[in-house]
Every structure is written in structure tokens, then in C-alpha cells.
Design an enzyme around this catalytic site. Sequence first.
Site, PDB file in Angstrom:
ATOM      1  N   HIS A 267       1.353   3.304  -3.261  1.00 14.61           N
ATOM      2  CA  HIS A 267       0.260   4.083  -3.843  1.00 14.61           C
ATOM      3  C   HIS A 267       0.489   5.590  -3.723  1.00 14.61           C
ATOM      4  CE1 HIS A 267      -2.783   1.258  -5.146  1.00 14.61           C
ATOM      5  NE2 HIS A 267      -2.686   0.580  -4.028  1.00 14.61           N
TER       6      HIS A 267
ATOM      7  N   GLU B 265      -7.759  -0.055   6.882  1.00 13.94           N
ATOM      8  CA  GLU B 265      -8.379  -0.391   5.595  1.00 13.94           C
ATOM      9  C   GLU B 265      -8.069  -1.849   5.236  1.00 13.94           C
ATOM     10  OE1 GLU B 265      -8.216   1.140   0.929  1.00 13.94           O
ATOM     11  OE2 GLU B 265      -6.601   1.653   2.312  1.00 13.94           O
ATOM     12  N   HIS B 266      -6.774  -2.197   5.251  1.00 16.09           N
ATOM     13  CA  HIS B 266      -6.337  -3.568   4.992  1.00 16.09           C
ATOM     14  C   HIS B 266      -5.690  -4.130   6.262  1.00 16.09           C
ATOM     15  CE1 HIS B 266      -6.003  -1.438   1.082  1.00 16.09           C
ATOM     16  NE2 HIS B 266      -6.474  -2.568   0.574  1.00 16.09           N
TER      17      HIS B 266
ATOM     18  N   GLN C 247       0.824  -1.218   0.000  1.00 15.24           N
ATOM     19  CA  GLN C 247       0.000   0.000   0.000  1.00 15.24           C
ATOM     20  C   GLN C 247       0.855   1.262   0.000  1.00 15.24           C
ATOM     21  OE1 GLN C 247      -3.122  -0.376  -0.671  1.00 15.24           O
ATOM     22  NE2 GLN C 247      -2.922  -2.598  -0.456  1.00 15.24           N
TER      23      GLN C 247
ATOM     24  N   HIS D  80     -53.054  14.306  12.227  1.00 19.66           N
ATOM     25  CA  HIS D  80     -52.723  12.891  12.066  1.00 19.66           C
ATOM     26  C   HIS D  80     -53.919  12.020  12.456  1.00 19.66           C
ATOM     27  CE1 HIS D  80     -48.655  14.272  11.536  1.00 19.66           C
ATOM     28  NE2 HIS D  80     -48.146  13.046  11.534  1.00 19.66           N
TER      29      HIS D  80
ATOM     30  N   ASP E 109      -6.841  -6.838  -4.066  1.00 25.61           N
ATOM     31  CA  ASP E 109      -6.864  -5.675  -4.951  1.00 25.61           C
ATOM     32  C   ASP E 109      -7.295  -6.036  -6.366  1.00 25.61           C
ATOM     33  OD1 ASP E 109      -6.182  -3.812  -3.095  1.00 25.61           O
ATOM     34  OD2 ASP E 109      -4.058  -3.725  -3.603  1.00 25.61           O
TER      35      ASP E 109
END
Length: 350
Positions: free
Chosen positions: A183, A248-249, A180, A341, A282
Site C-alpha cells: 500500500h 490494524e490487521h 499491507q 435548577h 479487504d
Amino acid sequence: DRKFIQAVRTAIKNISQFHLRQAPKSWLIEAGKSSAVGLRYSPVNSAGVYVPGGRAVYPSSFLMNVIPAKIAGVPRICVVTPPDSDGKAHRSLLAVAYELGVEEIYLCGGAQAIAALTYGTKTIPQVDMIAGPGNIYMTLAKKIVYGEVGIDKLAGPSESLILADKSANPAFVAAELLTQAEHDPLAVSLVICNDRKLAEKINKEVNKQVAKLKRTKILNGSLQKNSAIILISNFNDYAKLTDIIAPEHLVIMLENSEKILNKINNAGAIFIGQYSPQALGDYIAGPNHVLPTGGAARFSSPLSVEDFLKKSSLIHYTKEDLRSVQKEINTFAKVEGLDGHAQSVNIRLE
């Protein structure tokens, strides 16, 4: 390239099989003697999918966003993606578009692409919801327009957390840490382990492997500013720290992975064992790789078919069953001071 097309078709098969199981069904249950209430699922009329294209090309993100939308039954799916240096869409993205039957693609990126999808332009009709990851400008634009359109989530820089002990191969751990990190310089890569010697071996492997990879500048930016190897002494801290970080992972490389797995509640995608790398998720395994970041796994989930669906409540009562709850409705209306109502019920039963 034939090898690429074959890889795309394998990914489409696996991603589709996984997401087909997510598709919910509408339902009705009995209410009273002959009435019913229920829930109806229906797709949004149009979805805009953002496919990033700044530091890299992401045909995998194209697949992960479009396939759930198609399974949900969205009638109109359009894709926006930044053009390459020649002002064109990357060939790999066009190949994926062909395989998925996507014919509407616009070459634009960043905040302006999100604005175009939200409000519409002379060339880009507006959409009902926007999905897909992107850079900080695109993400903050999604945050601004939420409410005008629906969004999937606010995805930040990539994150990974690896849990390791003596049973873990330090080369494998280092490779996962770098997965990661390549990235974005803002990507976060963490390792938690309970053995100092292992930590030192992982550190050496990281330095060794970085030198062999292409995106050295990006990797070093992430490693120097946003990455760490954390040493713990208590086995239970694996789970405690994971739930605080809500990554996230999450990659679990422990001798007793199941024991820790059952204690963890907050993670986007969980990779279990020595041979379940993040790259598997991925690209090819099937589960979605658009995941909650920045601790959002505490309350958020991976992108799914349901993100492209709306729910409508269904209520269908007969006169007899309405009469059976008339007193209760009148009681609530009186307490809340809403006599209109009560009147809406009573006038039907006079």
C-alpha cells in the site's frame, strides 16, 4: 467488465449482511410509575465519503464506507475522490457508485477535499460528518476540522502483524507480510514467531515473492524501514506483544490459535488460520476494512453503522413521578449552588 461487476455484487451482499446486524434499535424503559427514559438513534443528515486515489484505485473503500452509511439511513451521501490523469473518476468507482445508487461525486482529493466537505463551496454543499481513509495530508486535515464536523477516525498507514509458529506455511506468512506493505512505503508489516529456522524461511520467501510483484519500489520501502521478523521464546509473548502493538490487521497462524486469540484484546481485524488472508477482509468477507491504526485499536473499532448515527436521550416524566424525586433534585441543586435548577422543579409542583 462483467467479472468486476459480479465481484462488486458479491461484496455488496456480504458487506450488507454483516453491517445490517450492527444497526442498533431505539429503546425505552420505565421510570417511576408511568414515566419513561430511553435512547433514540437517528442518522446524520449528510455524510462525505473520501475514497483515496493516489497510488491506487480503491472501489473496495467506496463499498466499505458507503454501505454502512446507507444502512444507517443517511439521507445524503456524497463521495470525493482524486481525479485520474485524464481528470476523470476511475470507471471502477463509477460502476460501484451505480450499483450503490450514489449520484453525488466530486473530483477532488487531499486536504482541500476535506475543507470543501467541512465548510462547503459554490459546488460542494457542506456535510455533517466525513468518513474514509487517505494520505497524511487528508488525515491531518480531518484532525483539524474535527469539531466542525464529525469524523470516523484518523487512519494512518496500513499495518499488519502475523503470529506464526512451526505449523505455519512460510510462503503464506510472507504473502501476508507483503499484503499491507504494497500500500505505502510507510506501511508497517511485522511477524512474530518462536522459531529461528521459520524466521529464515519467511525472510527467503519475502525476497522471492517481492520479485514477482508489481509495486516493488513501494514494497522495498516498507520492508526496509518499517518491517521486521521478531523472535520470541515465551508462548505468552504472542498475546502480550500483540496488545502492545494493537495492530490494524492481525493474522494468527498458530497451531493453537484459539488459546492465543482469547488472550488478545487489542486488534482492528483478526484473521484466524492458514486460509483467512487479509485480502479476504479487504474485499469480500463482509467486516469493514476501515480499521484503527497506529495503536488506536487500544480504544477504537472498525468503521460501523453506528459511526453514521447519533444518539439522543429521551426523558418523559409525569407530574406524579417528578414529585417522587423532587427532594433528591433539590438536594443536588443545593450542594452545587444552582438554585435555578431547584426552582425549575418546584415551580411545577407548587
